[in-house]
Design an enzyme around this catalytic site. Structure first.
Site, short mmCIF file in Angstrom:
data_model
loop_
_atom_site.label_atom_id
_atom_site.label_comp_id
_atom_site.label_asym_id
_atom_site.label_seq_id
_atom_site.Cartn_x
_atom_site.Cartn_y
_atom_site.Cartn_z
CB SER A 130 -1.10 -0.13 1.26
OG SER A 130 -1.80 0.96 1.08
CG HIS A 166 -5.29 -1.11 -1.24
ND1 HIS A 166 -5.11 -2.32 -0.64
CD2 HIS A 166 -4.74 -0.10 -0.57
CE1 HIS A 166 -4.38 -1.98 0.30
NE2 HIS A 166 -4.05 -0.65 0.54
#
Length: 239
Positions: A130, A166
């Site tokens: 991330s 994501h």
């Protein structure tokens, strides 16, 4: 050998069971007992994240440590007074998720940004999930500004182009990345799904790994007036 593994989402921070991507990071070091340091700066060095890292990688017989700027040092800490020497001794450095913008500001203030580049150039495997994936690129598509939308952010620039993470779990990320490409506010980018990761050798994608059906990474760029999104082939890891 300069290597970076950018993980779109998953691993010990998101999965309850041992994750194939964490096991793969250990295998990439090619060491029986690799030294792996965790940077949880994007989360403000949350003790919960530090604990999960040491548990997950300790169970894989790694020599674990962490560098924290927001917590008092403990027995697993690399001291802020000596982090350059200790980081250059690592086999891998893993950056966790959280606020990319805030992490970059802290690293630049402490001079860690230049040490991370030095570690990469000396052969230490850099990895992250991330925020810890986006930070390595020229730009990341992030919600670190705490606004209602995702925005491009200048990052460390070790890897060329932009990065979104994501990717398939939130339609707004795709819409925003395509709009940013159309407006030329972010360079040609890689977009990485949850449960997928891209391994770079030097500054080029070498492989995309997936440990869940349908997860992959995409090259996203503008050609004339059209935004092109191309799925990259994946190598399955884990069961």
């Amino acid at each position: 050998m300069r290597r970076i593994l950018a993980i779109g989402g998953g691993g010990f921070m998101m999965e309850d069971a041992p994750s194939p991507i964490d096991q793969h990071i250990v295998s990439l070091t090619a060491k029986a007992r690799p030294r792996i340091c965790y940077l949880a700066t994007p989360s403000g060095d949350l003790p919960e994240h530090l604990g999960k890292f040491h548990a997950a990688y300790g169970d894989m017989d790694c020599e674990t440590s962490h560098l924290a700027f927001f917590r008092q040092p403990d027995s697993k800490s690399i001291l802020t007074t000596d982090f350059r020497t200790r980081l250059l001794e690592q086999d891998a450095i893993y950056v966790g998720g959280g606020n990319t913008k805030s992490a970059l500001a802290v690293w630049r203030e402490w001079g860690l940004d230049s040490v991370l580049r030095e570690a990469w150039e000396s052969g230490v495997l850099l990895a992250g999930m991330s925020a810890g994936a986006m930070c390595w690129y020229e730009a990341g598509l992030t919600d670190s500004f705490w606004g209602a939308a995702y925005r491009p952010l200048d990052c460390l620039g070790l890897l060329p182009g932009g990065c979104a993470v994501h990717y398939s779990s939130d339609p707004q990320r795709r819409e925003t990345l395509h709009a940013a490409q159309q407006a030329a506010t972010i360079p040609p980018s890689i977009a990485i799904d949850d449960f997928a990761a891209a391994l770079y050798m030097s500054t080029s994608v070498d492989s995309v790994f997936s440990w869940r059906e349908g997860s992959t990474a995409y090259q996203v760029y503008r050609e004339h007036e059209t935004v092109i999104e191309t799925a990259l082939p994946v190598k399955r890891i884990g069961r």
